[in-house]
Motif scaffolding. Structure first.
Motif, PDB file in Angstrom:
ATOM      1  N   HIS A   1      -3.617   2.061  -2.810  1.00  0.00           N
ATOM      2  CA  HIS A   1      -4.518   1.034  -3.319  1.00  0.00           C
ATOM      3  C   HIS A   1      -3.727  -0.214  -3.698  1.00  0.00           C
ATOM      4  CE1 HIS A   1      -4.265   1.977  -7.972  1.00  0.00           C
ATOM      5  NE2 HIS A   1      -3.077   1.852  -7.444  1.00  0.00           N
TER       6      HIS A   1
ATOM      7  N   HIS B   1       0.263   0.019  -2.548  1.00  0.00           N
ATOM      8  CA  HIS B   1       1.208   1.078  -2.895  1.00  0.00           C
ATOM      9  C   HIS B   1       0.425   2.372  -3.053  1.00  0.00           C
ATOM     10  CE1 HIS B   1      -0.383  -0.488  -6.672  1.00  0.00           C
ATOM     11  NE2 HIS B   1      -0.183   0.714  -7.168  1.00  0.00           N
TER      12      HIS B   1
ATOM     13  N   HIS C   1      -0.089   6.493  -4.839  1.00  0.00           N
ATOM     14  CA  HIS C   1       0.125   7.399  -5.967  1.00  0.00           C
ATOM     15  C   HIS C   1      -0.291   8.808  -5.568  1.00  0.00           C
ATOM     16  CE1 HIS C   1       0.568   4.174  -8.937  1.00  0.00           C
ATOM     17  NE2 HIS C   1      -0.511   3.606  -8.443  1.00  0.00           N
TER      18      HIS C   1
ATOM     19  N   ARG D   1      -1.861   9.651 -12.885  1.00  0.00           N
ATOM     20  CA  ARG D   1      -0.942   9.439 -11.774  1.00  0.00           C
ATOM     21  C   ARG D   1       0.319  10.202 -12.104  1.00  0.00           C
ATOM     22  NH1 ARG D   1      -2.759   3.413 -12.108  1.00  0.00           N
ATOM     23  NH2 ARG D   1      -1.440   3.470 -13.940  1.00  0.00           N
TER      24      ARG D   1
HETATM   25 ZN   LIG Z   1      -1.367   1.802  -8.487  1.00  0.00          ZN
END
Ligand SMILES: [Zn+2]
Length: 124
Positions: free
Chosen positions: A13, A28, A30, A107
């Motif tokens: 995202h 990037h 996660h 995350r």
């Molecule tokens: Zn992020």
């Protein structure tokens, strides 16, 4: 009493609201961890609050939409913050998971997360 079931997904995202030049504004990825909690009392016969298998299909549907996807492309996740992913999951699951009490999402690598207990209905 509260039970929970977890699943993980990988997603990419960027955050459209990030200030110019902030890393969150660049694409990037996660590893996300989601914990779906259900409140209730165990059935006197089975000793189970809810059978985990009964949550499985709804959670797999949600995971299937999110996993290995570009989250910004998913309807309703144009701004995929932890907060709005939590709400998206709630909207998707509350009709399918009886007793849904809480969605928690984190995350894996940042030590950051969001806990959502559904829309605030106290004002109504
Ligand atoms: Zn992020």
């Amino acid at each position: 009493m509260r039970i929970y079931k977890e699943f993980t997904f990988e997603g990419a995202h960027f955050l459209p609201s990030a200030p110019e030049g902030h890393p969150n504004g660049r694409i990037h990825g996660h590893s996300f961890r989601v914990r779906v909690s259900v409140d209730g009392e165990p059935d006197p016969e089975t000793g189970l609050l809810v059978h985990f298998d009964d949550m499985k299909a709804a959670l797999e549907d949600a995971r299937g939409t999110l996993d290995h996807n570009f989250l910004n492309d998913i309807a309703g996740l144009e701004n995929p913050t932890l907060e709005l992913i939590s709400r998206w999951l709630w909207d998707r699951l509350h009709n399918r998971v009886q007793g849904l009490a809480e969605i928690a999402i984190s995350r894996d690598t940042c030590g950051e997360g969001c806990v959502y207990s559904g829309p605030d209905t106290s004002a109504h």
